[in-house]
Write an enzyme that holds these catalytic residues in place. Structure first.
Site, PDB file in Angstrom:
ATOM      1  N   HIS A  11      88.278  30.327 102.979  1.00 55.91           N
ATOM      2  CA  HIS A  11      86.849  30.104 103.201  1.00 55.91           C
ATOM      3  C   HIS A  11      86.458  28.640 102.954  1.00 55.91           C
ATOM      4  O   HIS A  11      85.539  28.330 102.188  1.00 55.91           O
ATOM      5  CB  HIS A  11      86.008  31.027 102.325  1.00 55.91           C
ATOM      6  CG  HIS A  11      84.679  31.346 102.956  1.00 55.91           C
ATOM      7  ND1 HIS A  11      83.996  32.518 102.728  1.00 55.91           N
ATOM      8  CD2 HIS A  11      83.895  30.650 103.827  1.00 55.91           C
ATOM      9  CE1 HIS A  11      82.868  32.537 103.404  1.00 55.91           C
ATOM     10  NE2 HIS A  11      82.790  31.400 104.089  1.00 55.91           N
ATOM     11  N   ASP A  46      74.576  37.204 122.026  1.00 55.91           N
ATOM     12  CA  ASP A  46      73.610  36.838 120.996  1.00 55.91           C
ATOM     13  C   ASP A  46      72.244  37.314 121.472  1.00 55.91           C
ATOM     14  O   ASP A  46      71.662  36.733 122.388  1.00 55.91           O
ATOM     15  CB  ASP A  46      73.592  35.325 120.763  1.00 55.91           C
ATOM     16  CG  ASP A  46      72.755  34.944 119.554  1.00 55.91           C
ATOM     17  OD1 ASP A  46      71.783  35.670 119.242  1.00 55.91           O
ATOM     18  OD2 ASP A  46      73.053  33.912 118.912  1.00 55.91           O
ATOM     19  N   CYS A  56      85.544  33.130 111.348  1.00 55.85           N
ATOM     20  CA  CYS A  56      85.295  32.040 110.406  1.00 55.85           C
ATOM     21  C   CYS A  56      83.833  32.044 109.971  1.00 55.85           C
ATOM     22  O   CYS A  56      83.286  31.009 109.617  1.00 55.85           O
ATOM     23  CB  CYS A  56      85.667  30.699 111.033  1.00 55.85           C
ATOM     24  SG  CYS A  56      87.423  30.494 111.359  1.00 55.85           S
ATOM     25  N   ALA A  57      83.210  33.221 109.999  1.00 54.66           N
ATOM     26  CA  ALA A  57      81.794  33.344 109.640  1.00 54.66           C
ATOM     27  C   ALA A  57      81.642  34.052 108.296  1.00 54.66           C
ATOM     28  O   ALA A  57      81.665  33.410 107.246  1.00 54.66           O
ATOM     29  CB  ALA A  57      81.041  34.071 110.748  1.00 54.66           C
ATOM     30  N   ARG A  58      81.533  35.377 108.313  1.00 50.97           N
ATOM     31  CA  ARG A  58      81.374  36.161 107.092  1.00 50.97           C
ATOM     32  C   ARG A  58      82.281  37.383 107.150  1.00 50.97           C
ATOM     33  O   ARG A  58      82.409  38.037 108.188  1.00 50.97           O
ATOM     34  CB  ARG A  58      79.918  36.609 106.922  1.00 50.97           C
ATOM     35  CG  ARG A  58      78.976  35.469 106.564  1.00 50.97           C
ATOM     36  CD  ARG A  58      79.209  34.963 105.161  1.00 50.97           C
ATOM     37  NE  ARG A  58      78.370  33.815 104.832  1.00 50.97           N
ATOM     38  CZ  ARG A  58      78.339  33.232 103.639  1.00 50.97           C
ATOM     39  NH1 ARG A  58      79.097  33.691 102.663  1.00 50.97           N
ATOM     40  NH2 ARG A  58      77.559  32.207 103.419  1.00 50.97           N
ATOM     41  N   ASP A 108      88.966  32.771 108.217  1.00 53.48           N
ATOM     42  CA  ASP A 108      88.550  31.911 107.111  1.00 53.48           C
ATOM     43  C   ASP A 108      87.609  32.663 106.193  1.00 53.48           C
ATOM     44  O   ASP A 108      87.362  32.246 105.067  1.00 53.48           O
ATOM     45  CB  ASP A 108      87.869  30.644 107.639  1.00 53.48           C
ATOM     46  CG  ASP A 108      87.538  29.648 106.531  1.00 53.48           C
ATOM     47  OD1 ASP A 108      88.456  29.311 105.754  1.00 53.48           O
ATOM     48  OD2 ASP A 108      86.371  29.216 106.433  1.00 53.48           O
ATOM     49  N   GLY A 150      86.083  26.518 105.817  1.00 52.98           N
ATOM     50  CA  GLY A 150      85.754  25.971 107.123  1.00 52.98           C
ATOM     51  C   GLY A 150      84.684  24.896 107.074  1.00 52.98           C
ATOM     52  O   GLY A 150      84.695  23.957 107.869  1.00 52.98           O
ATOM     53  N   GLU A 163      87.183  37.905  98.376  1.00 52.03           N
ATOM     54  CA  GLU A 163      87.560  36.510  98.168  1.00 52.03           C
ATOM     55  C   GLU A 163      87.627  36.203  96.671  1.00 52.03           C
ATOM     56  O   GLU A 163      86.589  36.214  96.013  1.00 52.03           O
ATOM     57  CB  GLU A 163      86.564  35.590  98.877  1.00 52.03           C
ATOM     58  CG  GLU A 163      86.566  35.804 100.389  1.00 52.03           C
ATOM     59  CD  GLU A 163      85.607  34.902 101.151  1.00 52.03           C
ATOM     60  OE1 GLU A 163      84.929  34.076 100.503  1.00 52.03           O
ATOM     61  OE2 GLU A 163      85.548  34.993 102.381  1.00 52.03           O
TER      62      GLU A 163
END
Length: 353
Positions: free
Chosen positions: A307, A198, A257-259, A283, A309, A288
């Site tokens: 999606h 990060d 599980c983000a984007r 997720d 989560g 989608e």
């Protein structure tokens, strides 16, 4: 002061109204509350009129905003047209981390402040991410489906078929924000060695025993489990593709599980088909919902959820409380904490009270 609660099936009008009634300074009818509620998520949201991931009828919203000073909502579309047609509106509070269903530029031009609810579903998303990592490692969904179909396969006990334990695994974690930090701490507590990538993180924010990667490549080369928690920006779009997957150790696990835009799903599917990767769990998906016949439906060792989560009762209730607290500050004449266009408030450019 008049407040509109524009709820939906997740952050309901009941949740929003109860949050307002419990906020400091709004108890006992300090504000006049009216309500509307949409059918989301039973019908999907869409992008329209300059806003994204929104659901609700603009005309219904404009009518409901007549004489309203403050609106609190989760998914209703606060487009240029809605804002321009609601001359009494001074504050829009959106109960999600990214208020993409508000045209913030239009709100700023019209002197309307916008606030959001950062972190409202961080715990839910972190818990779901951990569950997806474990589901991928142990192939829980696949084995459940087989057992229910009467297929009891003890050959999965063969060494080449079994997955890794979390304890002792090296987890590469991209994004150490509200969600990523919680995932990292939980996995470290389970005995994983966590490496974080990060560029914006303060190294001192990491827990003892965690490691900050110098760059993405150095993380990928060691990560037997890769989990994504970055925000989607022009810099992070497709940050994981075929080149990055090739750098992972053989039989690695990839979890997102983000984007959906962070990941090249065809590259992951190629890795699973070739045996380079052991498993994957998502997720967030490239489309989608996925269209019929999409490759991911037939790719081995893929676990998917739609999606959800961030979907928990506590997340909805916390979203309402965060939004209500900012409304209470505004009503008391104080600066709301979570402003998306603070320049409007700070310059005193609000629509006349």
């Amino acid at each position: 002061m008049k407040v509109l609660t524009a709820g939906d099936g997740f952050v309901t009008t009941k949740v929003l109204t109860e949050a307002l009634s419990g906020a400091d300074g709004l108890e006992g009818g300090a504000v006049e509350v009216s309500s509307i509620q949409s059918n989301w998520p039973n019908e999907p949201y869409s992008d329209f009129s300059g806003v994204r991931e929104a659901f609700g009828d603009e005309d219904e919203l404009i009518e409901a905003l007549t004489g309203v000073d403050v609106a609190i909502s989760h998914t209703y579309p606060f487009s240029e047209r809605v804002i321009a047609s609601s001359p009494d509106l001074k504050l829009i509070t959106i109960t999600r981390g990214g208020p993409v269903n508000v045209d913030i530029e239009a709100a700023t031009r019209h002197g309307v402040v916008v606030s959001n609810a950062p972190g409202r579903n961080a715990v839910a998303t972190a818990e779901h991410s951990i569950a997806m990592i474990m589901a991928a490692a142990r192939q829980i969904a696949q084995r459940d489906a087989e057992v229910k179909a009467g297929d009891w396969r003890s050959d999965y006990y063969n060494y080449d078929q079994v997955g890794p334990e979390i304890a002792g695994s090296t987890v590469g974690l991209c994004g150490y924000g509200n969600v990523g930090g919680k995932v990292a701490r939980a996995l470290a507590a389970m005995g994983a060695h966590v490496i974080v990538f990060d560029p914006w993180v303060d190294p001192n924010a990491l827990e003892p025993g965690m490691e900050l990667a110098e760059d993405l490549d150095s993380l990928l080369e060691r990560a037997s489990i890769l989990t994504l928690h970055q925000r989607l920006t022009k810099d992070t779009e497709l940050m994981i593709g075929a080149e990055q997957i090739a750098k992972l150790p053989d039989q690695a696990i990839v979890v997102n599980c983000a984007r959906g835009g962070l990941l090249d799903y065809d590259a992951v599917a190629d890795g699973l088909d070739s045996g380079k990767l052991f498993a994957a769990a998502f997720d967030a998906l490239p489309e989608e919902p996925l269209p019929e016949g999409h490759r991911l439906f037939s790719t081995p060792r893929v676990t998917m959820t739609p999606h959800l989560g961030g979907a928990s009762k506590q997340a909805a209730e916390l979203a309402g409380r965060i939004g209500a607290a900012d409304i209470a500050r505004f009503v008391r004449g104080e600066r709301p904490e979570h402003l998306m266009n603070p320049e409007v408030y700070e310059a005193g450019n609000l629509r006349a009270k």
